[in-house]
Scaffold this motif. Sequence first.
Motif, PDB file in Angstrom:
ATOM      1  N   ASN A   1       0.807  -1.219   0.000  1.00  0.00           N
ATOM      2  CA  ASN A   1       0.000   0.000   0.000  1.00  0.00           C
ATOM      3  C   ASN A   1       0.840   1.269   0.000  1.00  0.00           C
ATOM      4  OD1 ASN A   1      -2.339  -1.509   0.036  1.00  0.00           O
ATOM      5  ND2 ASN A   1      -2.447  -1.546   2.275  1.00  0.00           N
ATOM      6  N   VAL A   2       2.115   1.170   0.329  1.00  0.00           N
ATOM      7  CA  VAL A   2       2.955   2.359   0.487  1.00  0.00           C
ATOM      8  C   VAL A   2       3.969   2.515  -0.644  1.00  0.00           C
ATOM      9  CG1 VAL A   2       4.589   3.527   1.995  1.00  0.00           C
ATOM     10  CG2 VAL A   2       2.691   2.255   2.985  1.00  0.00           C
ATOM     11  N   THR A   3       4.679   1.457  -0.987  1.00  0.00           N
ATOM     12  CA  THR A   3       5.794   1.602  -1.938  1.00  0.00           C
ATOM     13  C   THR A   3       5.362   2.048  -3.335  1.00  0.00           C
ATOM     14  OG1 THR A   3       5.778  -0.787  -2.320  1.00  0.00           O
ATOM     15  CG2 THR A   3       7.352   0.065  -0.719  1.00  0.00           C
ATOM     16  N   PRO A   4       4.177   1.676  -3.862  1.00  0.00           N
ATOM     17  CA  PRO A   4       3.815   2.248  -5.163  1.00  0.00           C
ATOM     18  C   PRO A   4       3.676   3.766  -5.119  1.00  0.00           C
ATOM     19  CG  PRO A   4       2.532   0.273  -4.781  1.00  0.00           C
ATOM     20  CD  PRO A   4       3.258   0.588  -3.502  1.00  0.00           C
ATOM     21  N   MET A   5       3.199   4.290  -3.989  1.00  0.00           N
ATOM     22  CA  MET A   5       3.090   5.752  -3.861  1.00  0.00           C
ATOM     23  C   MET A   5       4.474   6.388  -3.820  1.00  0.00           C
ATOM     24  SD  MET A   5       0.074   6.436  -1.177  1.00  0.00           S
ATOM     25  CE  MET A   5      -1.448   5.551  -1.240  1.00  0.00           C
ATOM     26  N   ILE A   6       5.395   5.748  -3.096  1.00  0.00           N
ATOM     27  CA  ILE A   6       6.766   6.262  -3.039  1.00  0.00           C
ATOM     28  C   ILE A   6       7.372   6.254  -4.437  1.00  0.00           C
ATOM     29  CG2 ILE A   6       9.089   5.806  -2.154  1.00  0.00           C
ATOM     30  CD1 ILE A   6       7.743   4.673   0.377  1.00  0.00           C
ATOM     31  N   ARG A   7       7.136   5.184  -5.185  1.00  0.00           N
ATOM     32  CA  ARG A   7       7.648   5.105  -6.553  1.00  0.00           C
ATOM     33  C   ARG A   7       7.032   6.179  -7.432  1.00  0.00           C
ATOM     34  NH1 ARG A   7       6.150  -0.576  -8.118  1.00  0.00           N
ATOM     35  NH2 ARG A   7       6.626   0.179 -10.201  1.00  0.00           N
ATOM     36  N   GLN A   8       5.736   6.461  -7.240  1.00  0.00           N
ATOM     37  CA  GLN A   8       5.083   7.498  -8.041  1.00  0.00           C
ATOM     38  C   GLN A   8       5.682   8.870  -7.741  1.00  0.00           C
ATOM     39  OE1 GLN A   8       0.813   7.281  -7.564  1.00  0.00           O
ATOM     40  NE2 GLN A   8       0.855   5.052  -7.740  1.00  0.00           N
ATOM     41  N   VAL A   9       5.869   9.141  -6.458  1.00  0.00           N
ATOM     42  CA  VAL A   9       6.425  10.449  -6.076  1.00  0.00           C
ATOM     43  C   VAL A   9       7.858  10.580  -6.593  1.00  0.00           C
ATOM     44  CG1 VAL A   9       7.185  11.845  -4.121  1.00  0.00           C
ATOM     45  CG2 VAL A   9       4.942  10.766  -4.078  1.00  0.00           C
ATOM     46  N   SER A  10       8.691   9.545  -6.387  1.00  0.00           N
ATOM     47  CA  SER A  10      10.076   9.671  -6.846  1.00  0.00           C
ATOM     48  C   SER A  10      10.157   9.732  -8.359  1.00  0.00           C
ATOM     49  CB  SER A  10      10.975   8.569  -6.306  1.00  0.00           C
ATOM     50  OG  SER A  10      10.307   7.402  -6.046  1.00  0.00           O
TER      51      SER A  10
ATOM     52  N   ILE B   1      13.745  11.547 -23.346  1.00  0.00           N
ATOM     53  CA  ILE B   1      13.472  10.115 -23.247  1.00  0.00           C
ATOM     54  C   ILE B   1      13.473   9.691 -21.777  1.00  0.00           C
ATOM     55  CG2 ILE B   1      14.374   7.823 -23.808  1.00  0.00           C
ATOM     56  CD1 ILE B   1      15.447   9.077 -26.424  1.00  0.00           C
ATOM     57  N   PHE B   2      14.386  10.253 -20.990  1.00  0.00           N
ATOM     58  CA  PHE B   2      14.409   9.954 -19.563  1.00  0.00           C
ATOM     59  C   PHE B   2      13.127  10.443 -18.889  1.00  0.00           C
ATOM     60  CE2 PHE B   2      19.319  10.243 -19.627  1.00  0.00           C
ATOM     61  CZ  PHE B   2      19.399   8.957 -20.115  1.00  0.00           C
ATOM     62  N   ALA B   3      12.660  11.643 -19.285  1.00  0.00           N
ATOM     63  CA  ALA B   3      11.425  12.184 -18.710  1.00  0.00           C
ATOM     64  C   ALA B   3      10.243  11.279 -19.043  1.00  0.00           C
ATOM     65  CB  ALA B   3      11.185  13.600 -19.218  1.00  0.00           C
ATOM     66  N   VAL B   4      10.171  10.816 -20.284  1.00  0.00           N
ATOM     67  CA  VAL B   4       9.094   9.897 -20.677  1.00  0.00           C
ATOM     68  C   VAL B   4       9.226   8.591 -19.897  1.00  0.00           C
ATOM     69  CG1 VAL B   4       8.179   8.531 -22.594  1.00  0.00           C
ATOM     70  CG2 VAL B   4       8.745  10.935 -22.942  1.00  0.00           C
ATOM     71  N   GLY B   5      10.452   8.141 -19.688  1.00  0.00           N
ATOM     72  CA  GLY B   5      10.669   6.942 -18.886  1.00  0.00           C
ATOM     73  C   GLY B   5      10.131   7.106 -17.476  1.00  0.00           C
ATOM     74  N   GLU B   6      10.296   8.278 -16.896  1.00  0.00           N
ATOM     75  CA  GLU B   6       9.763   8.528 -15.560  1.00  0.00           C
ATOM     76  C   GLU B   6       8.233   8.529 -15.580  1.00  0.00           C
ATOM     77  OE1 GLU B   6      11.374   8.338 -12.906  1.00  0.00           O
ATOM     78  OE2 GLU B   6      13.442   8.806 -13.403  1.00  0.00           O
ATOM     79  N   LEU B   7       7.640   9.068 -16.651  1.00  0.00           N
ATOM     80  CA  LEU B   7       6.178   9.004 -16.768  1.00  0.00           C
ATOM     81  C   LEU B   7       5.709   7.555 -16.853  1.00  0.00           C
ATOM     82  CD1 LEU B   7       5.475  11.982 -19.197  1.00  0.00           C
ATOM     83  CD2 LEU B   7       4.990  11.856 -16.756  1.00  0.00           C
ATOM     84  N   VAL B   8       6.460   6.740 -17.567  1.00  0.00           N
ATOM     85  CA  VAL B   8       6.129   5.316 -17.640  1.00  0.00           C
ATOM     86  C   VAL B   8       6.246   4.679 -16.258  1.00  0.00           C
ATOM     87  CG1 VAL B   8       6.899   3.094 -18.587  1.00  0.00           C
ATOM     88  CG2 VAL B   8       6.744   5.092 -20.076  1.00  0.00           C
ATOM     89  N   ASN B   9       7.275   5.096 -15.491  1.00  0.00           N
ATOM     90  CA  ASN B   9       7.423   4.572 -14.134  1.00  0.00           C
ATOM     91  C   ASN B   9       6.242   4.967 -13.256  1.00  0.00           C
ATOM     92  OD1 ASN B   9       9.799   3.282 -14.647  1.00  0.00           O
ATOM     93  ND2 ASN B   9      11.073   4.992 -13.992  1.00  0.00           N
ATOM     94  N   ILE B  10       5.734   6.199 -13.408  1.00  0.00           N
ATOM     95  CA  ILE B  10       4.549   6.616 -12.654  1.00  0.00           C
ATOM     96  C   ILE B  10       3.372   5.729 -13.031  1.00  0.00           C
ATOM     97  CG2 ILE B  10       2.864   8.467 -12.329  1.00  0.00           C
ATOM     98  CD1 ILE B  10       5.155  10.461 -12.735  1.00  0.00           C
ATOM     99  N   HIS B  11       3.199   5.503 -14.317  1.00  0.00           N
ATOM    100  CA  HIS B  11       2.097   4.673 -14.798  1.00  0.00           C
ATOM    101  C   HIS B  11       2.207   3.251 -14.233  1.00  0.00           C
ATOM    102  CE1 HIS B  11      -0.860   2.948 -17.520  1.00  0.00           C
ATOM    103  NE2 HIS B  11       0.042   2.026 -17.841  1.00  0.00           N
ATOM    104  N   ARG B  12       3.401   2.691 -14.281  1.00  0.00           N
ATOM    105  CA  ARG B  12       3.586   1.315 -13.795  1.00  0.00           C
ATOM    106  C   ARG B  12       3.381   1.226 -12.282  1.00  0.00           C
ATOM    107  NH1 ARG B  12       8.889  -1.185 -15.999  1.00  0.00           N
ATOM    108  NH2 ARG B  12       7.971  -3.010 -15.022  1.00  0.00           N
ATOM    109  N   ALA B  13       3.838   2.247 -11.549  1.00  0.00           N
ATOM    110  CA  ALA B  13       3.644   2.235 -10.100  1.00  0.00           C
ATOM    111  C   ALA B  13       2.162   2.335  -9.766  1.00  0.00           C
ATOM    112  CB  ALA B  13       4.420   3.374  -9.453  1.00  0.00           C
ATOM    113  N   ALA B  14       1.439   3.171 -10.500  1.00  0.00           N
ATOM    114  CA  ALA B  14      -0.003   3.277 -10.270  1.00  0.00           C
ATOM    115  C   ALA B  14      -0.688   1.969 -10.659  1.00  0.00           C
ATOM    116  CB  ALA B  14      -0.573   4.439 -11.075  1.00  0.00           C
ATOM    117  N   HIS B  15      -0.203   1.337 -11.711  1.00  0.00           N
ATOM    118  CA  HIS B  15      -0.763   0.050 -12.117  1.00  0.00           C
ATOM    119  C   HIS B  15      -0.495  -1.007 -11.046  1.00  0.00           C
ATOM    120  CE1 HIS B  15      -2.287  -2.956 -14.846  1.00  0.00           C
ATOM    121  NE2 HIS B  15      -1.197  -3.686 -14.649  1.00  0.00           N
ATOM    122  N   ASP B  16       0.713  -0.977 -10.481  1.00  0.00           N
ATOM    123  CA  ASP B  16       1.037  -1.909  -9.410  1.00  0.00           C
ATOM    124  C   ASP B  16       0.134  -1.696  -8.200  1.00  0.00           C
ATOM    125  OD1 ASP B  16       2.995  -3.017 -10.942  1.00  0.00           O
ATOM    126  OD2 ASP B  16       4.661  -2.013  -9.925  1.00  0.00           O
ATOM    127  N   GLN B  17      -0.275  -0.481  -7.997  1.00  0.00           N
ATOM    128  CA  GLN B  17      -1.153  -0.178  -6.890  1.00  0.00           C
ATOM    129  C   GLN B  17      -2.558  -0.716  -7.180  1.00  0.00           C
ATOM    130  OE1 GLN B  17      -1.275   3.969  -6.010  1.00  0.00           O
ATOM    131  NE2 GLN B  17      -1.912   3.659  -3.906  1.00  0.00           N
TER     132      GLN B  17
END
Length: 182
Positions: free
Chosen positions: A9-18, A48-64
């Motif tokens: 319940n916590v780490t996906p939010m941390i991943r989204q914020v970071s 490309i790095f910025a888009v990668g971070e957006l993908v990481n936000i998406h994946r973290a939210a998906h994991d949640q």
Amino acid sequence: MTANGARKNVTPMIRQVSAGIGCLIWVGITYCYASSNVLSPWLAIHPIFAVGELVNIHRAAHDQGEIRNEKLADLPPFALVTLGMTLAVIFAVRYAGLIVGERATPAKSPSAAQVASVIVDPTALVNATAAVYRLTHELEAQRAVAKDGVHMLCRRVEARGDEVESLTGVVDKLTLEMAGKR
């Protein structure tokens, strides 16, 4: 990385914020490169790095487990707030830079006078070019001297090797003579 996935319940939010903070950083670096009017390969890589971070936000939210059917409305509130803040900061930095840029006229900027003096009077550039030219010739001359010194040293080493070889022959002859006298 050690806490990643430890608490569902916590780490996906941390991943989204970071990832949101990382996206802000990469977008800021990209904006700085783009606004500097300096062409660089990093201008193509940082987005490309910025888009990668957006993908990481998406994946973290998906994991949640909050993304359903890839709709923006189904994102968790925290992800929406992070996305909104990221976009707000991007636009705020852009408009603040435009406002500051409009206020900084060449008359108000001390660096503009220096740039203008270099453009009008290229004496410093000519002097620096001449100094580099003289330094290049001096280095070439020193290289030639060093090369001659190395050749001379090699010739001396070869001569000493020849002397050692002849002395070895003499010692061998003396050894045979001494062995024959016994």
